[in-house]
Design an enzyme around this catalytic site. Structure first.
Site, mmCIF file in Angstrom:
data_model
loop_
_atom_site.group_PDB
_atom_site.id
_atom_site.type_symbol
_atom_site.label_atom_id
_atom_site.label_comp_id
_atom_site.label_asym_id
_atom_site.label_seq_id
_atom_site.Cartn_x
_atom_site.Cartn_y
_atom_site.Cartn_z
ATOM 1 N N TYR A 121 4.779 -3.857 12.445
ATOM 2 C CA TYR A 121 4.699 -4.915 11.420
ATOM 3 C C TYR A 121 3.761 -6.018 11.898
ATOM 4 O O TYR A 121 2.913 -6.509 11.144
ATOM 5 C CB TYR A 121 6.109 -5.470 11.167
ATOM 6 C CG TYR A 121 6.198 -6.538 10.093
ATOM 7 C CD1 TYR A 121 6.185 -6.212 8.736
ATOM 8 C CD2 TYR A 121 6.328 -7.880 10.427
ATOM 9 C CE1 TYR A 121 6.282 -7.195 7.750
ATOM 10 C CE2 TYR A 121 6.427 -8.866 9.452
ATOM 11 C CZ TYR A 121 6.408 -8.514 8.116
ATOM 12 O OH TYR A 121 6.505 -9.489 7.140
ATOM 13 N N LYS A 156 0.374 -7.171 10.095
ATOM 14 C CA LYS A 156 0.189 -8.532 9.566
ATOM 15 C C LYS A 156 -0.960 -9.256 10.281
ATOM 16 O O LYS A 156 -1.607 -10.123 9.685
ATOM 17 C CB LYS A 156 1.499 -9.318 9.664
ATOM 18 C CG LYS A 156 2.584 -8.798 8.702
ATOM 19 C CD LYS A 156 2.183 -8.943 7.234
ATOM 20 C CE LYS A 156 3.301 -8.645 6.268
ATOM 21 N NZ LYS A 156 2.900 -8.781 4.859
HETATM 22 N N1 LIG Z 1 11.015 -12.685 3.854
HETATM 23 C C1 LIG Z 1 10.442 -12.942 4.998
HETATM 24 O O1 LIG Z 1 11.096 -13.311 5.989
HETATM 25 C C2 LIG Z 1 8.956 -12.810 5.154
HETATM 26 C C3 LIG Z 1 8.341 -13.475 6.231
HETATM 27 C C4 LIG Z 1 6.973 -13.339 6.401
HETATM 28 C C5 LIG Z 1 6.239 -12.604 5.518
HETATM 29 N N2 LIG Z 1 6.871 -11.960 4.475
HETATM 30 C C6 LIG Z 1 6.044 -11.172 3.587
HETATM 31 O O2 LIG Z 1 6.207 -11.670 2.280
HETATM 32 C C7 LIG Z 1 5.892 -10.640 1.334
HETATM 33 C C8 LIG Z 1 6.980 -10.594 0.278
HETATM 34 O O3 LIG Z 1 8.180 -10.215 0.909
HETATM 35 P P1 LIG Z 1 9.634 -10.687 0.407
HETATM 36 O O4 LIG Z 1 10.243 -11.416 1.538
HETATM 37 O O5 LIG Z 1 9.537 -11.328 -0.912
HETATM 38 O O6 LIG Z 1 10.356 -9.267 0.346
HETATM 39 P P2 LIG Z 1 11.012 -8.454 -0.879
HETATM 40 O O7 LIG Z 1 11.448 -7.179 -0.253
HETATM 41 O O8 LIG Z 1 11.993 -9.306 -1.566
HETATM 42 O O9 LIG Z 1 9.777 -8.187 -1.858
HETATM 43 C C9 LIG Z 1 8.772 -7.265 -1.546
HETATM 44 C C10 LIG Z 1 8.321 -6.636 -2.848
HETATM 45 O O10 LIG Z 1 7.235 -5.736 -2.556
HETATM 46 C C11 LIG Z 1 7.461 -4.549 -3.299
HETATM 47 N N3 LIG Z 1 6.775 -3.430 -2.656
HETATM 48 C C12 LIG Z 1 7.105 -2.775 -1.526
HETATM 49 N N4 LIG Z 1 6.233 -1.790 -1.277
HETATM 50 C C13 LIG Z 1 5.325 -1.814 -2.288
HETATM 51 C C14 LIG Z 1 4.186 -1.051 -2.604
HETATM 52 N N5 LIG Z 1 3.807 -0.017 -1.814
HETATM 53 N N6 LIG Z 1 3.479 -1.362 -3.705
HETATM 54 C C15 LIG Z 1 3.862 -2.389 -4.525
HETATM 55 N N7 LIG Z 1 4.962 -3.135 -4.290
HETATM 56 C C16 LIG Z 1 5.672 -2.848 -3.176
HETATM 57 C C17 LIG Z 1 8.969 -4.368 -3.310
HETATM 58 O O11 LIG Z 1 9.389 -3.486 -4.338
HETATM 59 C C18 LIG Z 1 9.418 -5.802 -3.517
HETATM 60 O O12 LIG Z 1 9.495 -6.128 -4.882
HETATM 61 C C19 LIG Z 1 5.743 -9.364 2.156
HETATM 62 O O13 LIG Z 1 4.373 -9.088 2.375
HETATM 63 C C20 LIG Z 1 6.408 -9.720 3.482
HETATM 64 O O14 LIG Z 1 5.919 -8.954 4.551
HETATM 65 C C21 LIG Z 1 8.204 -12.058 4.268
#
Ligand SMILES: NC(=O)c1ccc[n+]([C@@H]2O[C@H](COP(=O)([O-])OP(=O)(O)OC[C@H]3O[C@@H](n4cnc5c(N)ncnc54)[C@H](O)[C@@H]3O)[C@@H](O)[C@H]2O)c1
Length: 259
Positions: A159, A163
């Protein structure tokens, strides 16, 4: 509306919009007048998100779209241009987590998924969003990286590598396109209370308080981010008046990177 946060009639694409940060951002942009093109692999979730937005008067179109497939990324851009003839902004937000596991135990399937979704997903999106923005002579793109994209992240090697890759793509796309009035930035949140965190293996059978306390141990604020806190910074980075920021990877981390 304050022009800093006025997105009236801006055509904005968001991937991963059925949950978490993508869904919350869609709501915030809808309240500020945007027209939205939403993609996700979770069609049912996407329709629920869109139905709420339409009730509020937002013009929104949805597409089942897997960011790991180049054709889907192209089709999502075409959905925007087909409906409204332009694409003002794009938020490449879809992403998948990795289970906590030491680097030497990671298997190929996990590495492939991380690179296919989290890296290639952003690359394909940029590849198809940028030409439209060049034609228009303007555009803004926000990629969602992570603190794991800025720092070493124990037990999250794939991951973290993926990233970091998002930041490399962000900087490269920013430099290549700055002269065309296209800004490309990345946001790098620390752990945030979305389904991605709440559904993690270590969160199973634990209260939100326990998960938060465990993950927040190393954070100066001693707490995780809230989705709305991340969305507020996303809005500021996308702002139509934020015209000189490009190629940046902005940490949103309660002070973690200041340690
Ligand atoms: N939540 C955290 O702690 C956090 C921290 C840093 C970065 N992020 C990043 O933020 C972004 C959003 O994450 P989140 O926390 O809202 O998680 P989440 O799991 O709530 O949402 C992620 C969304 O991406 C969709 N998804 C997954 N694979 C996919 C694909 N191949 N094509 C299209 N859609 C797809 C899922 O269905 C989901 O709706 C991500 O890139 C994640 O890596 C999250």
């Amino acid at each position: 509306m304050d022009p800093l946060l006025n997105f009236s009639n801006k055509v904005i694409l968001i991937s991963g919009a059925s949950s978490g940060l993508g869904k919350a951002l869609a709501q915030a942009l809808a309240q500020r007048g945007a027209k939205l093109v939403l993609g996700d692999i979770n069609e049912a979730g996407l329709e629920m998100t869109a139905a709420k937005l339409r009730e509020q008067g937002c013009e929104v179109i949805t597409r089942r779209s897997d960011v790991a497939k180049e054709a889907d990324s192209k089709a999502l851009v075409e959905a925007a241009t087909g409906q409204w003839g332009r694409l003002d902004m794009a938020v490449n937000n879809a992403g998948v987590p990795q289970s906590f596991i030491p680097l030497e135990e990671i298997d190929e399937a996990v590495i492939d998924q991380q690179f296919n979704v989290n890296v290639k997903g952003v690359l394909y999106a940029l590849k198809h969003q940028i030409p439209m923005m060049r034609k228009q002579g303007e555009g803004a793109i926000l990629n969602v990286s992570s603190m794991a994209g800025l720092c070493g992240s124990p037990k999250l090697a794939a991951y973290s590598a993926a990233k970091h890759g998002v930041i490399g793509l962000t900087k490269t796309a920013a430099v290549e396109n700055a002269r065309y009035n296209i800004r490309v930035n990345a946001i790098c949140p620390f752990f945030t209370l979305t389904p991605m965190v709440l559904d993690m293996e270590l969160a199973k059978d634990k209260s939100i308080e326990d998960v938060t306390a465990f993950l927040a141990q190393g954070s100066p604020m001693k707490r995780l981010g809230k989705p709305e806190e991340v969305v507020n910074v996303m809005l500021m980075m996308l702002s139509p008046l934020n015209t000189y920021m490009t190629g940046q990877a902005i940490a949103l981390d309660g002070g973690v990177s200041a340690l």
